[in-house]
Structures are given as C-alpha cells and as structure tokens.
Design an enzyme around this catalytic site. Structure first.
Site, PDB file in Angstrom:
ATOM      1  N   ASP A  75     114.959  27.621  66.873  1.00 54.43           N
ATOM      2  CA  ASP A  75     114.162  27.231  65.858  1.00 54.43           C
ATOM      3  C   ASP A  75     112.769  27.511  65.759  1.00 54.43           C
ATOM      4  O   ASP A  75     112.124  26.883  64.736  1.00 54.43           O
ATOM      5  CB  ASP A  75     114.012  25.888  65.986  1.00 54.43           C
ATOM      6  N   ARG A 100     112.589  22.322  72.048  1.00 55.74           N
ATOM      7  CA  ARG A 100     111.953  23.316  71.401  1.00 55.74           C
ATOM      8  C   ARG A 100     110.490  23.072  72.512  1.00 55.74           C
ATOM      9  O   ARG A 100     110.296  24.239  72.160  1.00 55.74           O
ATOM     10  CB  ARG A 100     111.357  23.103  70.088  1.00 55.74           C
ATOM     11  N   ARG A 145     107.631  12.850  64.555  1.00 50.46           N
ATOM     12  CA  ARG A 145     108.077  13.878  65.331  1.00 50.46           C
ATOM     13  C   ARG A 145     106.167  13.640  66.228  1.00 50.46           C
ATOM     14  O   ARG A 145     105.599  13.572  67.352  1.00 50.46           O
ATOM     15  CB  ARG A 145     107.472  14.760  65.434  1.00 50.46           C
ATOM     16  N   HIS A 174     108.729  16.320  59.340  1.00 48.23           N
ATOM     17  CA  HIS A 174     107.822  16.511  59.646  1.00 48.23           C
ATOM     18  C   HIS A 174     106.749  16.227  58.034  1.00 48.23           C
ATOM     19  O   HIS A 174     107.558  16.265  56.962  1.00 48.23           O
ATOM     20  CB  HIS A 174     107.328  17.858  59.811  1.00 48.23           C
ATOM     21  N   CYS A 272     108.034  25.869  56.916  1.00 50.40           N
ATOM     22  CA  CYS A 272     107.892  25.726  58.053  1.00 50.40           C
ATOM     23  C   CYS A 272     108.209  27.318  58.189  1.00 50.40           C
ATOM     24  O   CYS A 272     108.075  27.334  59.907  1.00 50.40           O
ATOM     25  CB  CYS A 272     109.248  25.223  58.134  1.00 50.40           C
TER      26      CYS A 272
END
Length: 283
Positions: A75, A100, A145, A174, A272
C-alpha cells in the site's frame, strides 16, 4: 480522454507532489471494504496505470518527486497517506493498522532528507488521506482511520484552523475518498463531496462553508471519482466518474481522465497516489 479549460487568468502555484511506484502492489490482506485478497491482482496493470498518472502530472507541468517503495508494503503506493506537508512542515503519519506501520517512518525519512521540517505525530493519523487544505483552512476526517485528537495536533503543528468532519460510510474510510479539493486557493465552488459519506453535523458544516460545492453522485463516488487531484484549473480524475467530469467541465475546470482501476482494488485512486509538497510560504 482529455479536455482543457482555463478557469482563472491570474497566477497560480504549480503543484509539487510526491509519489511512490507500485512495484510491490498487491492485495494480500483486508483493511478496507475495497480489498479482496481472494481475487487476483494484476501488478503489471497497476504499474502501467501508475505510469500514466505520473506522465500526466509531468505533462501538466507538475514537479514530481519519488520515494522508494519498500518490499512487503504493497500500500505504499498510496503516498497521500504518508504524511501531510504544509508550509514546509512535514507532519508524519501514524497508521492505524500494523500492515502499514513501517510506511510512516519511511516517508518521514524522505521528508528529512529533502530538507523539510519534520514533526513526528503522536496521534494516529493517515496523512493527506484525512487532512486536506482548502485556502487557509484544514479539513480533517475521522471515523475510521485518523483519531479525533489528531485534529488538535494538526492545528498545533500547522498553526491553522482545523475543521473536523465525521465519516460514516466504511467505503469512504478516508476523507479524500468523499471530499475533493478542486481549487486549493479556496472560495466558492472550491470543493466537491458526497453528502451521505458524512454524519448530519458534518453535512451542515459543509453546506455552510461550501454552498456552491459540486455535489457528487453515489455512482461517481463508488468508483473513487472524488479521489481526484486538481491544480485549481485542471482536475485529474477517474474516467468512470462520467457525471462528475461533466459537472467539472460545466464549472469551467479542465479535465484529464486517468484510469487507476487496478489500484482501486487496494482502496485508493488518483489522490491516494499523490502527496502534495507545499513549501514554506516565505520561501
């Protein structure tokens, strides 16, 4: 497909962005509703789509920097999550999921090597995924998140007003999947958003602050159409978001369609993949 329209005649700042090549991109775990590890991921296709996005930015005159991808962190291509850079200050990311976790330090090290003032985050935040600048104001998402206490930390780090927005739909985990900055300078019509992605109180805030916003459709948001990137004149967007593109053109924006559908399997799109590097205002 590409169209152009000059929305403003005055001077504008050319974006400087950070990207990460998806060398190791795959979907091997599930931390958002888009990810299905049981389905095949075509890494070569993801690389070709990313290359097109990179070339598009260069063609538009953007400055593009690259951070090296880390093996085992598929990611990391989603550079926007690696931190937030405003006024030459780089506020590092602290990821909610262990899958992550190493990305935050990797991006932080890049910031330090490239002369930015690094501020280490103490609260969980996922960078520009949840922290977006419109004019002089930061709009910060929470709900899935980024921790709400990170919003106060952002205000302290950057010395700017931070407006909190509560996300309620797990598909739009997000802020940058449900809220798009069309004109970084701010003002009327400077954003687009999907109302149903936010709670009632946040919808009221958005209606008050952005009465002329582009209101996205569910269909366009569901292909991550709002996960776009704009320099204030031209919006780079998903080709599948057809009504959104038409709405943008009607507002006087140029549009460039870039397909990142394979990367969408990981839950990310154009924005992103794009971390904006905003220099010190006095530089």
């Amino acid at each position: 497909m590409r169209t152009r329209a000059a929305r403003k005649d005055g001077p504008m700042t050319t974006p400087q962005v950070l990207m990460c090549r998806p060398t190791y991109f795959t979907v091997s775990y599930r931390i958002n509703p888009w990810m299905r590890p049981e389905e095949h991921t075509d890494t070569d296709l993801a690389l070709r789509q990313w290359d097109t996005l990179y070339a598009t930015y260069r063609d538009l005159g953007f400055g593009v920097e690259l951070v090296d991808p880390l093996p085992g962190y598929p990611d990391m291509v989603f550079a926007a999550n690696g931190g937030t850079v405003i006024d030459g200050i780089a506020w590092t990311a602290r990821f909610r999921h262990t899958e992550r976790a190493a990305e935050g330090p990797a991006y932080g090290a890049w910031f330090a090597r490239h002369g930015l003032t690094v501020r280490e985050a103490s609260a969980v935040n996922e960078g520009e995924g949840d922290v977006l600048l419109v004019g002089d104001t930061i709009y910060a998402g929470t709900g899935f998140r980024t921790d709400p206490v990170a919003h106060a930390e952002a205000a302290e780090v950057f010395g700017r007003e931070v407006v909190s927005l509560q996300l309620v739909d797990p598909r739009f985990y997000h802020l940058d999947t449900a809220f798009a900055v069309l004109d970084p300078a701010g003002g009327p019509g400077s954003v687009a958003y999907l109302p149903s992605a936010f709670d009632d109180a946040s919808q009221e805030v958005l209606r008050f602050r952005f009465p002329d916003a582009v209101i996205a459709s569910e269909d366009d948001a569901s292909v991550l159409g709002l996960n776009c990137f704009s320099d204030g004149r031209t919006v780079v967007h998903a080709p599948q978001a057809e009504k959104f593109a038409a709405d943008l053109a009607e507002r006087g924006f140029g549009t460039v369609a870039v397909d990142t559908s394979e990367l969408r399997r990981g839950g990310g799109g154009i924005k992103c993949c794009t971390l904006e590097l905003r220099p010190d205002r006095e530089a």
